[in-house]
Design a protein around this motif. Structure first.
Motif: not given
Length: 758
Positions: A58-79
Motif C-alpha cells: 500500500v505504501k509503495a502504491a501511494r509513493l508510485r502514485k505520488a511519483g516518488d519511485l525510488p521510495a516505492a522501490l525501497r518499500e518493496i525491497e523492505q517487504a
C-alpha cells in the motif's frame, strides 16, 4: 472453556485479527499445552505477515502514485526482506524498476534534445554574428572606397579648375584682346577678311593658335592709317566652337579621373596558401605575381584562380607545379625537387692513370687524360696513381647537384707526406663549415681535430647568433652541447621560443615554451596567456564539457569562479522547464548553492506539492520530510490535522461498533477485547445477562457533534437501545442515553474504557 475460546479465535481470524490474538492469549493461559494452539498461532502469524506485506504494498502504491519511485522501490525491497519468494512483491519490484528505467531514458532523451536545442541556438547566434561581421566589413570597405574616391576627386579638382580657367581665358573676348603698339583697349588683328582677337595668354591645352603665332602673322598696317581703337566683335560661331570643345574635354577628364580612382580601390578577397618543398630552403615564386618566399615558412595570399609555382634550390632541378586556389577548405601543397647529379670531372691527367677516390679505385683516365664520375655529395679525397709509381692527391668538397672540375695542377705529389696534411693545407684558410666538416669526415683522427672543432664552434655560433631562426640555435646546441657559447645559445633559444609563442599566441607554441622552459623568465606570462586562450576557447564552445576542461587545467585559475558559474547556468538552462523531479533533485545534489539553487529548489517544492495526495497523511508527511521549510508546509500541516481528526473519529466509531458486535455476539471474550478495562463484576453481570437472554440486538446511535477528543482519551454521548429474547418471547426495547469513555492504546487502537448511563 478452552475449546470455545479457540473456536471463537478461529472465527475471528479473518474478520478481527486483534480479537483472535486476545482469545488465543486467554486460551493459552487456561491450557498452555493444548494441541490446537500451534496451528492457530501459525494462522495468526501468516495473517499478520500478509498484513505487513500488504502494508508495504500500500505504501509503495501511494509513493508510485505520488511519483516518488525510488521510495516505492525501497518499500518493496523492505517487504522482500520479510518474504523474498513472494511473487506479488517480485512482480511489483520488476514493474517499478522498469518504470524508473523508462523515466531515466526519457530524462536522457529530453536532456539530449535540450542540448541539441541549445547547440542549434548557439549556431544560429553565431551565424547571425558572422553575417553581421561580414556586412560590417563590406560596409567598411565600401566606406573606404568612397573616401578614397573623394580624396582622388578632390586631389584632381585644382587641375580641373586650372584647365577651366585656361579654356575661359581662350574663349573670352574681353580677356582675349590685346593692345598693339599702344593702341586702345579692344584692338583687333585682321588676317585677310576675318578679324581675330589677340589674347594676352592662350592655353596650350585648348588646341587654338597661340598669341605669339598670331603676332607673327600680323600684316603691317597701310601707311598713314592709324590703328583703330574700336572693338570688333568676334564671330559667334568661334565662341560656340570653343565652348563645345571645352565641355567635351571637361567631361572626358572627369570620366578618366573617376575610372582611374575607382579601378584602384576594388578589393578582391584573398586566401592564404602554404607551400612546402622537399627538401626545404627552396625559393618559391608565383608566376605573374610579386610573391616570392622561402620554405619551410612559405605562405602567400592569392585570389581564387589557377597559378604556377616555380621552386629553385642549388643542386636541384628547377620545378614548376600548377595549383589552384579555392574559396573554401585548406589551400596548401608540396613540391618535390629532384636532385641534380653530383659529378666529379678531372682533366689533364696522363693516359690510363688509376683514379682512387676515398681509398677506393674508381677506374682509369681516358686516353686523352680525362675522368668523370658521379659521386655522393660531400668531401672526397681524390688521388691518381701512375704506372711509374708516381701519384698525386687533392681534397675537394662537392655540393649536392653540382659538378666540380679538377685539373692536373690541383694535385699535390704524395711522396712521403700524409694525405691529411695535404688536405689540411687546402682547407686551412677556407673558414667554411662544409669544408671543415668534410675534412673531419675523411680524417676523424687528424692531428688538427681539436683546432677544427674550435673553429667549427665559432662558425656555428656566428651563424646562430646572426640568425632569427630557433632551428639554427638548436643546431649549434646539438653539434656542441658543451660548446664555449652554450650559455649564450641557451639564452637566445629561450628568447626565440618566447618571441614565437608571444607573437603567434598559439596554444601549441605556448605549451611548447612551458614544457621546455619550466624555469624560464617568461613562464608566468606564458601561463597567463595560455590560460586566456583556453578560457576563450571554453567561452566559444559554451558547453559544460569545455568549462570542465578549463577547470581541470586551472582549478584555481583567474576564471575558475566564472567557469563554475557558467556550468551552473548551463545546467540550470537544461532543466529550467523540466518536469522531471529526478533531474531537478540531481541538479540540487550537484549544486549545493549558487544563484539558481533556490529557484530549482522552489520549482521542485511546487512540483512535489502538486503531486502530493492531499487525502493521504503518508503522502503529506513525505512532503514535510522532504521540505521541512517548504513553501507549502502550512497547507500540509493543515491537511494532516484535518485527516488526523477524520481518522480518529473513524477509529472511535470502529471501537464502539466492536463493543456493539461483542454485545450482540453474547461473548464475554469479545466484550473483554472491545473493553479491556471492564471490571470482573461488570463482566459477571453481563455474562449472567447473556445466559438469561438470547438473540440480543443492540443499536447505538452517536452524534459526532457530541464527540470530544483530548489527547489519548475521547468521550462520546450516544443513544442506546437493546432488544432481548427470553424463551422465545421478544422483550420490549430498553432505550437509554449512555456516556461512552474511550482511550487510545500505544499501538493507536481505540478501546472502550467505560460505559455509563446518563
Amino acid at each position: 472453556m478452552t475449546g470455545e475460546l479457540l473456536h471463537a479465535c478461529e472465527s475471528a481470524i479473518d474478520s478481527d485479527i486483534a480479537a483472535a490474538e486476545s482469545l488465543l492469549t486467554q486460551a493459552s493461559e487456561l491450557q498452555p499445552a493444548y494441541s490446537l494452539l500451534t496451528p492457530l498461532k501459525t494462522r495468526i502469524y501468516q495473517v499478520r505477515h500478509l498484513e505487513k506485506v500488504d502494508g508495504f504494498l500500500v505504501k509503495a502504491a501511494r509513493l508510485r502514485k505520488a511519483g516518488d519511485l525510488p521510495a516505492a522501490l525501497r518499500e518493496i525491497e523492505q517487504a522482500l526482506c520479510e518474504d523474498p519468494e513472494n511473487d506479488r512483491l517480485l512482480q511489483v519490484q520488476s514493474e517499478v524498476e522498469k518504470q524508473i528505467q523508462n523515466l531515466e531514458e526519457d530524462a536522457k532523451c529530453r536532456q539530449q534534445l535540450e542540448r541539441d536545442r541549445l547547440r542549434q541556438a548557439k549556431l544560429s547566434r553565431q551565424r547571425i554574428l558572422d553575417r553581421q561581421k561580414r556586412e560590417a566589413a563590406v560596409a567598411q570597405a565600401r566606406s573606404e572606397e568612397e573616401e578614397k574616391e573623394r580624396a582622388r576627386v578632390n586631389q584632381a579638382e585644382p587641375d580641373r579648375e586650372r584647365f577651366k580657367a585656361q579654356i575661359i581665358e581662350v574663349d573670352s573676348p574681353a580677356q582675349g584682346t590685346e593692345q598693339i603698339s599702344g593702341a586702345g583697349t579692344g584692338t583687333q588683328i585682321f588676317d585677310g577678311n576675318r578679324p581675330r582677337p589677340v589674347g594676352s595668354s592662350l592655353s596650350a591645352h585648348s588646341g587654338l593658335t597661340q598669341v605669339s603665332v598670331l603676332r607673327k602673322r600680323l600684316d603691317p598696317l597701310p601707311a598713314g592709317r592709324a590703328p583703330s581703337t574700336a572693338r570688333v566683335a568676334a564671330p559667334k560661331w568661334q565662341y560656340l566652337t570653343g565652348i563645345s570643345l571645352a565641355v567635351i574635354l571637361l567631361i572626358s577628364i572627369e570620366v578618366w579621373l573617376r575610372n582611374n580612382a575607382t579601378s584602384k580601390v576594388v578589393n578582391h578577397p584573398t586566401f592564404r596558401v602554404q607551400i612546402t618543398t622537399t627538401p626545404t630552403s627552396a625559393t618559391v615564386r608565383i608566376r605573374n605575381t610579386d610573391w616570392t618566399c622561402i620554405t619551410p615558412k612559405c605562405i602567400v595570399s592569392l585570389g581564387v584562380g589557377d597559378y604556377e609555382a616555380v621552386a629553385e634550390l642549388p643542386g636541384y632541378e628547377t620545378t614548376t607545379q600548377p595549383f589552384s586556389v579555392g574559396s573554401s577548405g585548406a589551400n596548401s601543397f608540396s613540391i618535390s625537387l629532384p636532385q641534380k647529379p653530383t659529378r666529379l670531372e678531372v682533366h689533364g691527367l696522363k693516359s690510363a692513370v688509376e683514379i682512387v677516390i676515398d681509398g677506393r679505385p674508381q677506374g682509369q683516365a681516358s686516353p686523352d687524360g680525362n675522368f668523370s664520375k658521379e659521386l655522393a655529395a660531400g668531401s672526397h679525397e681524390i688521388e691518381w696513381v701512375g704506372n711509374d709509381n708516381t701519384s698525386g692527391i687533392t681534397f675537394r668538397r662537392i655540393p649536392a647537384g653540382e659538378t666540380v672540375t679538377v685539373s692536373s695542377k690541383d694535385f699535390n705529389p704524395v711522396g712521403s707526406r700524409d694525405p691529411s696534411e695535404i688536405a689540411w693545407q687546402q682547407i686551412q684558410g677556407a673558414n667554411s663549415i662544409p669544408d671543415f666538416e668534410g675534412y673531419l669526415t675523411l680524417y676523424p683522427k687528424s692531428a688538427h681535430k681539436a683546432e677544427l672543432e674550435s673553429s667549427l664552434d665559432k662558425l656555428y655560433w656566428q651563424n646562430a647568433e646572426a640568425s632569427s631562426q630557433v632551428e639554427d640555435v638548436e643546431t649549434y646546441l646539438r653539434r656542441f652541447p658543451k660548446g664555449s657559447n652554450r650559455l649564450q645559445a641557451e639564452i637566445k633559444r629561450e628568447q626565440l621560443y618566447w618571441q614565437i609563442a608571444k607573437s603567434h599566441k598559439s596554444a601549441a607554441d605556448l605549451q611548447k615554451y612551458l614544457r621546455l622552459f619550466r624555469d624560464g623568465p617568461h613562464f608566468a606570462e606564458a601561463s597567463a596567456i595560455l590560460e586566456e586562450i583556453d578560457w576563450q576557447r571554453a567561452r566559444d564552445a559554451n558547453t559544460i564539457a569545455a568549462f570542465n576542461d578549463y577547470l581541470t587545467k586551472y582549478r584555481a585559475g583567474q576564471h575558475a569562479a566564472e567557469a563554475t558559474q557558467e556550468i551552473d547556468e548551463l545546467d540550470f538552462r537544461a532543466i529550467e522547464n523540466s518536469e522531471n523531479i529526478t533531474a531537478l533533485e540531481d541538479y540540487l545534489t550537484m549544486h549545493k548553492s549558487g544563484p539558481y539553487h533556490d529557484r530549482i529548489d522552489s520549482r521542485l517544492d511546487d512540483m512535489t506539492w502538486s503531486t502530493t495526495n492531499k487525502q493521504d497523511s503518508l503522502s503529506l508527511h513525505a512532503y514535510l520530510q522532504r521540505f521541512p521549510n517548504g513553501r507549502h508546509v502550512a497547507e500540509a500541516n493543515k491537511d494532516i490535522g484535518a485527516l488526523s481528526s477524520q481518522e480518529e473519529v473513524q477509529a472511535i466509531k470502529a471501537a464502539i461498533e466492536r463493543y456493539r458486535d461483542a454485545y450482540e455476539s453474547e461473548s464475554p471474550a469479545d466484550i473483554r477485547a472491545a473493553w479491556p478495562g471492564i471490571s470482573k463484576e461488570q463482566l459477571k453481570k453481563m455474562t449472567e445477562l447473556f445466559n438469561t437472554f438470547s438473540a440480543i440486538k443492540m443499536r447505538i446511535t452517536c452524534r459526532d457533534t457530541d464527540l470530544q477528543i483530548a489527547g489519548q482519551q475521547a468521550v462520546e454521548v450516544c443513544h442506546q437501545s437493546a432488544r432481548f429474547t427470553q424463551r422465545g418471547t421478544v422483550m420490549p426495547e430498553q432505550p437509554s442515553d449512555v456516556k461512552i469513555v474511550l482511550k487510545k492504546l500505544s499501538d493507536g487502537i481505540w478501546v472502550i474504557e467505560s460505559v455509563v448511563n446518563k
